[in-house]
Design an enzyme around this catalytic site. Structure first.
Site, short mmCIF file in Angstrom:
data_model
loop_
_atom_site.label_atom_id
_atom_site.label_comp_id
_atom_site.label_asym_id
_atom_site.label_seq_id
_atom_site.Cartn_x
_atom_site.Cartn_y
_atom_site.Cartn_z
N GLY A 148 0.82 -1.21 0.00
CA GLY A 148 0.00 0.00 0.00
C GLY A 148 0.85 1.25 0.00
N ASP B 108 -0.51 -0.39 13.02
CA ASP B 108 0.01 -1.67 12.52
C ASP B 108 0.27 -2.68 13.64
OD1 ASP B 108 -0.13 -0.67 9.98
OD2 ASP B 108 1.97 -0.09 9.88
C1 S3P Z 1 2.24 3.70 6.33
C2 S3P Z 1 1.09 4.25 6.83
C3 S3P Z 1 0.02 3.47 7.45
C4 S3P Z 1 0.49 2.07 7.85
C5 S3P Z 1 1.29 1.43 6.76
C6 S3P Z 1 2.51 2.26 6.42
C7 S3P Z 1 3.24 4.58 5.71
O1 S3P Z 1 -1.02 3.31 6.53
O2 S3P Z 1 -0.60 1.26 8.21
O3 S3P Z 1 1.71 0.12 7.15
O4 S3P Z 1 4.39 4.14 5.49
O5 S3P Z 1 2.90 5.73 5.41
P1 S3P Z 1 -2.18 4.43 6.35
O6 S3P Z 1 -1.57 5.64 5.81
O7 S3P Z 1 -3.15 3.81 5.39
O8 S3P Z 1 -2.77 4.61 7.72
#
Ligand code: S3P
Length: 428
Positions: free
Chosen positions: A95, A315
């Site tokens: 993601g 997380d």
């Molecule tokens: C992350 C932000 C978080 C986290 C992901 C890593 C990042 O997600 O859960 O594992 O590196 O910016 P969200 O921005 O969807 O909350």
């Protein structure tokens, strides 16, 4: 299928571990190192699958990147030398790669297409696409242009003023990255603080960025290459912090773990539950705090976990749920509906998994209620190809009466390739 059978652990956990580099910081180091002109050296990089997706994305854009295990050299001639990729960019399960790269690709003067694995393809991308379109990007794709696969035509961005409707560092970062390419000023306001690694690293690379209260302002400017040292990932350390907190007689030290205040919610939770925890050797490198965490077993009590702390431990909630099964009384987790949109629906995966091995965990719409102190039995569990669910079950096996059989643990390579070796080193 790569299943794993874990026998219960009969002894206390002792020793020291250096957990791998922080995933969020490793991604950002590759991104900013690629955007900056010159050579960037990254030390203690996380060689996990997710971060390699970000490296591969920039290789497809023409950036030269050398990887030697945990050391990475990025040789970039700057943005004007980026080239239009001749194949679709694969974001895999990541993601962070997906959302942050959409911010970068929106600013580049050519056409790109991108896709992900089954999990990422079902995760919402409109949270970044909406502000990026407001800035002038052209993005289209599946389900009205809000899910991967996506096609992006960048260039000609203008600054935007945007208040985040979701508490998401990925969304904030995508907009800030796009802001590097935009005419004028880009302003992002976040109602609740989320991890601020992008802001810290943008400063280290010489960006024109300023922060006042909860608003971050950025203007386009050429970045200058700099070296990045990545501290250990507190999200990986959390598995072993919880292990030491629940296995009687344990005492573990986790060396050089990132202690950025926007990430240390798990330490606050452990402390409030009554764990014995101390921090030594504190230091700050490139705006990121780190130190050694020592934690030992002590009886714990259930607590309430909701509100502004949630983004500081989002997380870690699966492993905190396991922790709560071993604490006296009830633990309530709320305001965490975002868990349903992670690599899998982590509320359902945690409830199903912990219940099936003997825990008393009930789902709510935005969290869960865990009744401790339960004697866990063991049995077959599913990881749903989610690294944090797989590792949570592996840690659970340390306190179960019988073995735990996890259906597929291949996903741990996403964020912690040596997880099982490290687990063995402290438990045998
Ligand atoms: C992350 C932000 C978080 C986290 C992901 C890593 C990042 O997600 O859960 O594992 O590196 O910016 P969200 O921005 O969807 O909350």
């Amino acid at each position: 299928m790569k299943d794993m059978k874990l026998s219960p652990c009969s002894n206390a956990l002792n020793g020291e571990l250096q957990v791998p580099g922080d995933k969020s910081i490793s991604h950002r180091a590759v991104i900013l190192g690629s955007l900056a002109k010159g050579t960037t050296k990254i030390t203690h990089f996380l060689p996990g699958e997710d971060c390699h997706r970000t490296i591969n994305a920039f290789r497809l854009l023409g950036v030269e990147i050398e990887v030697d295990n945990t050391t990475v050299y990025i040789h970039s001639n700057g943005l004007s030398h980026f080239k239009e990729p001749i194949e679709p960019i694969y974001f895999g399960n990541s993601g962070t790669t997906g959302r942050l790269m959409l911010g970068v690709l929106s600013g580049l003067p050519f056409f790109t297409t991108a896709y992900g694995d089954g999990s990422l393809t079902s995760r919402p991308m409109d949270r970044v696409i909406i502000p990026l379109k407001q800035m002038g990007a052209t993005i289209d794709g599946r389900r009205n242009g809000s899910y991967l696969p996506l096609a992006i035509k960048g260039e000609g961005l203008s600054g935007v003023r945007y208040t985040l409707p979701v508490k998401s560092a990925q969304v904030k970062s995508a907009i800030l990255l796009a802001g590097l390419f935009a005419d004028g000023t880009t302003e992002v306001t976040e109602p609740t603080a989320t991890r601020n690694h992008s802001e810290n690293m943008l400063k280290a690379f010489g960006a024109d960025i300023s922060i006042k209260d909860t608003t971050i302002t950025i203007r386009s400017k050429t970045l200058t290459a700099t070296d990045v040292f990545v501290p250990g990932d507190i999200s990986s350390a959390a598995f072993f912090m919880v292990a030491a907190a629940i296995v009687p007689g344990s005492n573990l030290t986790l060396k050089n773990v990132g202690l950025n205040d926007t990430r240390t919610g798990v330490i606050d939770v452990l402390t409030e539950m009554g764990a014995s925890i101390s921090i030594t050797n504190k230091q700050t490198i490139s705006g990121e705090d780190s130190g050694d965490i020592t934690i030992s077993y002590r009886k714990l009590k259930g607590i309430e976990i909701k509100g502004d702390i949630i983004p500081r431990l989002i997380d870690e909630l699966p492993i905190i749920a396991l922790l709560a099964t071993q604490a006296e009384g009830e633990t309530v987790i709320g305001d965490a509906a975002e868990l349903r949109l992670k690599e899998t629906d982590r509320i359902e995966a945690v409830v199903e998994g912990l219940t099936s091995i003997g825990g008393n965990v009930k789902p709510t719409k935005d969290g869960m209620v865990i009744k401790g102190n339960t004697a866990l039995i063991g049995g077959k569990v599913k990881s749903y190809n989610d690294h944090r669910i797989a590792m949570m079950h592996a840690i659970a096996s340390l306190v179960t009466r019988e073995e735990v059989i996890i259906d597929d643990v291949a996903s741990v390579a996403i964020s912690y390739p040596n997880f099982f070796q490290d687990l063995k080193s402290i438990s045998s």
